[in-house]
Enzyme design. Structure first.
Site, PDB file in Angstrom:
ATOM      1  N   LYS A 303       0.815  -1.108  -0.106  1.00 11.26           N
ATOM      2  CA  LYS A 303       0.019   0.031   0.085  1.00 11.26           C
ATOM      3  C   LYS A 303       0.838   1.322   0.021  1.00 11.26           C
ATOM      4  CE  LYS A 303      -3.967  -2.002   2.444  1.00 11.26           C
ATOM      5  NZ  LYS A 303      -5.027  -1.603   1.200  1.00 11.26           N
ATOM      6  N   ASP A 373      -2.761  -7.941  -1.581  1.00 15.26           N
ATOM      7  CA  ASP A 373      -3.523  -6.981  -0.793  1.00 15.26           C
ATOM      8  C   ASP A 373      -4.856  -7.312  -0.744  1.00 15.26           C
ATOM      9  OD1 ASP A 373      -3.947  -4.761   0.733  1.00 15.26           O
ATOM     10  OD2 ASP A 373      -3.815  -3.153  -0.926  1.00 15.26           O
ATOM     11  N   ARG A 377     -10.192 -11.947   1.676  1.00 11.11           N
ATOM     12  CA  ARG A 377     -10.984 -12.965   1.299  1.00 11.11           C
ATOM     13  C   ARG A 377     -10.151 -14.094   1.425  1.00 11.11           C
ATOM     14  NH1 ARG A 377     -11.371  -9.699  -4.263  1.00 11.11           N
ATOM     15  NH2 ARG A 377     -11.382  -8.140  -2.823  1.00 11.11           N
TER      16      ARG A 377
HETATM   17  N1  BES Z   1      -8.165  -3.810   4.133  1.00 11.40           N
HETATM   18  C1  BES Z   1      -8.405  -3.588   2.605  1.00 11.40           C
HETATM   19  C2  BES Z   1      -9.626  -2.908   2.276  1.00 11.40           C
HETATM   20  C3  BES Z   1      -9.842  -1.477   2.974  1.00 11.40           C
HETATM   21  C4  BES Z   1      -9.499  -0.239   2.226  1.00 11.40           C
HETATM   22  C5  BES Z   1     -10.407  -1.142   4.322  1.00 11.40           C
HETATM   23  C6  BES Z   1      -9.659   0.921   2.901  1.00 11.40           C
HETATM   24  C7  BES Z   1     -10.400  -0.078   4.670  1.00 11.40           C
HETATM   25  C8  BES Z   1     -10.122   1.179   3.998  1.00 11.40           C
HETATM   26  C9  BES Z   1      -8.183  -4.779   1.838  1.00 11.40           C
HETATM   27  O1  BES Z   1      -7.426  -5.698   2.079  1.00 11.40           O
HETATM   28  C10 BES Z   1      -7.695  -4.185   0.474  1.00 11.40           C
HETATM   29  O2  BES Z   1      -6.522  -3.935   0.349  1.00 11.40           O
HETATM   30  N2  BES Z   1      -8.579  -4.618  -0.697  1.00 11.40           N
HETATM   31  C11 BES Z   1      -8.140  -4.281  -1.615  1.00 11.40           C
HETATM   32  C12 BES Z   1      -8.644  -5.188  -2.770  1.00 11.40           C
HETATM   33  C13 BES Z   1      -8.164  -4.865  -4.206  1.00 11.40           C
HETATM   34  C14 BES Z   1      -6.764  -5.322  -4.149  1.00 11.40           C
HETATM   35  C15 BES Z   1      -8.741  -6.076  -5.296  1.00 11.40           C
HETATM   36  C16 BES Z   1      -8.793  -2.873  -2.178  1.00 11.40           C
HETATM   37  O3  BES Z   1      -9.762  -2.360  -1.609  1.00 11.40           O
HETATM   38  O4  BES Z   1      -8.066  -2.069  -2.716  1.00 11.40           O
HETATM   39 ZN    ZN Z   2      -7.173  -5.766   4.432  1.00 11.34          ZN
HETATM   40 ZN    ZN Z   3      -5.538  -5.596   1.674  1.00 12.77          ZN
END
Ligand code: BES
Ligand code: ZN
Ligand code: ZN
Length: 523
Positions: A303, A373, A377
């Site tokens: 991230k 990331d 899931r």
């Molecule tokens: N923990 C994050 C989702 C998240 C983002 C929670 C912002 C709270 C605030 C999750 O693990 C993630 O990173 N999801 C990705 C998925 C993508 C790589 C398909 C996302 O949302 O960008």
């Molecule tokens: Zn996450």
């Molecule tokens: Zn994530």
């Protein structure tokens, strides 16, 4: 490793089991100036319409001057008048705005406004007159509902995450000690009804604050093992069965997806299972599964700065599950509740998983890791499959799964998807009732296309290049619930709040506890 509620594993400090609001005394009392003991009498006033039922008695007894309702009733305005010869030294009018617009949510907000006023003025003991006659007459809301909403607002509104502030004096100064709630109905049965409502709402508020504390804990404190040992303490205190699986146990269960997320971390992953069994025979069994990523760096799909810092709250789903099971036990609900917490960090190291790795989940399905990331899931998939061994009536999961939930719905609604529309209707109604609102997104078989992999059964990201992110998360999870009725809640946009409101603080909101308990209490 299996622990029952007598197991031992030290860790969490005592304060965590006494969240804000737990020491607040809250009781219903009949209107009687002679019996009131406190610092302040709070009287709600609307801009128009009726004055509180007791205003003429108050005026007579205290010699209060007439008020200009138009002014004093302005929403959120506090007007203080000092009085003599009573146990309380002041009467405070609080404006609720136009009567036609006063509903249950306004009352909840009023509770939050009132507690903030009391804290700011260092008032410890308050007597509050009900505002049920101020509700628009068409709303048909009972006195107990008004009392509940007000109490929730008070307990939720008093919350601040101040664990790491060392000025104990400042904290003490704003600690509210007691609230006496005075219903408009004077009968003994109304009073006991209201008293019960006050206690239940206090429990809900306190459990939400409990979850807020846990979600707000930084990742260097709240490691998977720390949270597992805390869950064990909760289990012990609430007489729940508790089973904890560590890395070796997860290997035995062949949880390749969960383990792939954990393999880059020095912290051992923990899968915690809590079981609350109702006294009632043949009660339905609901399994709640929560994402508990104690820190989400993104892994090798790292991230960016600005997106990683808040990822200690990526454990919110699991914490909501813990709070829900604890509340179910405390309220002795007539349903069995299984809580499954998938706890791990998502880190980078020489042993971390890599985009393009292929892993096998405990249900035998193979998964191509398209993006490290999209780890939530992966954790949930094995936890959901684990839930099926309980042969539950339904499975629910709750997770900060996708940033796309914010894009789709913003911070006011959690996204809801699933395979059972009746259950989802019930959640929609429950959410509206407690004002933890959910909004259903579509989940169709034709979406299975999105997560097809060239090399494995499934891929953990889609080929849509950013489209329908929240839906894609649910499409993936669907593969791990077998034939069970299932509902998924994506709380990525609602679990933390940047803008504080009357009863939502900045930081963790604790969203989910009131929604789930309301669902479980419905007959
Ligand atoms: N923990 C994050 C989702 C998240 C983002 C929670 C912002 C709270 C605030 C999750 O693990 C993630 O990173 N999801 C990705 C998925 C993508 C790589 C398909 C996302 O949302 O960008
Ligand atoms: Zn996450
Ligand atoms: Zn994530």
């Amino acid at each position: 490793m299996v622990f029952f509620s007598s197991g031992k594993k030290g860790g969490a400090e005592d304060w965590i089991l006494e969240p804000q609001g737990s020491s607040l005394k809250i009781e219903a009392k009949k209107f009687s100036l002679a019996d009131f003991k406190g610092d302040v009498l709070v009287v709600p006033v609307s801009k128009d319409g009726k004055l509180s039922q007791y205003s003429s008695e108050l005026k007579l007894a205290l010699g209060l001057p007439d008020i200009d309702q138009q002014k004093v009733g302005e929403e959120g305005l506090f007007t203080s008048t000092f009085v003599e010869g009573q146990t309380f030294s002041r009467v405070v009018y609080v404006g609720v705005g136009e009567q036609a617009k006063v509903d249950v949510e306004k009352v909840r907000k009023l509770g939050g406004k009132v507690v903030k006023y009391l804290q700011m003025n260092q008032l410890k003991q308050a007597i509050v007159l009900s505002c049920s006659s101020l509700l628009s007459s068409s709303s048909n809301v009972s006195e107990a509902e008004v009392a509940s909403a007000f109490t929730e607002g008070v307990v939720l509104g008093m919350y601040a995450f101040e664990r790491y502030k060392t000025d104990e004096e400042a904290k003490k100064k704003k600690q509210l000690v007691s609230v006496v709630f005075v219903p408009e109905e004077r009968s003994a049965s109304a009073l006991s009804h209201v008293q019960k409502a006050l206690e239940t709402s206090k429990t809900l508020g306190v459990h939400t604050n409990f979850v807020r504390d846990l979600v707000n804990l930084p990742a260097n404190v709240a490691t998977p093992s720390y949270l597992a040992s805390l869950a064990l303490r909760v289990a012990k205190a609430s007489r729940l069965k508790c089973t904890i699986l560590g890395r070796k146990d997860l290997e035995k269960e062949k949880m390749g997806c969960f383990l792939s997320v954990a393999q880059g971390s020095a912290e051992e992953p923990q899968l915690v299972v809590l079981e609350y069994h109702a006294k009632k025979k043949n009660a339905p069994t609901y399994a709640f599964v929560g994402k508990g990523v104690t820190f989400d760096t993104g892994g090798y799909n790292i991230k960016q700065t600005g997106y990683m810092e808040t990822m200690y709250t990526d454990k919110a789903g699991a914490m909501v599950v813990l709070g829900t099971v604890k509340a179910a036990a405390e309220l002795s609900l007539d349903v069995n509740v299984i809580g499954i917490l998938g706890l791990t960090e998502n880190m980078i190291s020489g042993s971390a998983s890599k985009p393009s790795d292929i892993v096998t989940a405990s249900n035998g399905k193979t998964v191509e890791i398209g993006n490290t990331d999209a780890e939530g899931r992966l954790v949930l998939s094995d936890c959901l499959h684990y839930a099926t061994r309980f042969k539950p009536t339904a499975i629910f999961d709750v997770a900060t799964l996708t940033g796309a939930a914010y894009v789709a719905l913003g911070p006011s609604f959690s996204a809801m998807l699933g395979n059972d529309s009746k259950l989802m209707e019930r959640f929609s109604a429950a959410g509206q009732h407690v004002y933890e609102r959910v909004w259903q997104l579509p989940l169709l078989d034709e979406f299975d296309e999105y997560i097809k992999s060239d090399v494995a059964d499934l891929k953990n990201i889609s080929n849509l290049k950013g489209g329908a992110g929240t839906i894609v998360g649910a499409v993936f999870l669907k593969n791990f619930v077998g034939k069970y009725p299932w509902v998924h809640f994506d709380i990525a946009a609602t679990a933390r709040s940047e803008l504080p409101t009357d009863y939502l603080p900045k930081g963790a909101t604790g969203v989910g506890v009131r929604l789930f308990v309301e669902f479980l209490r419905q007959k």
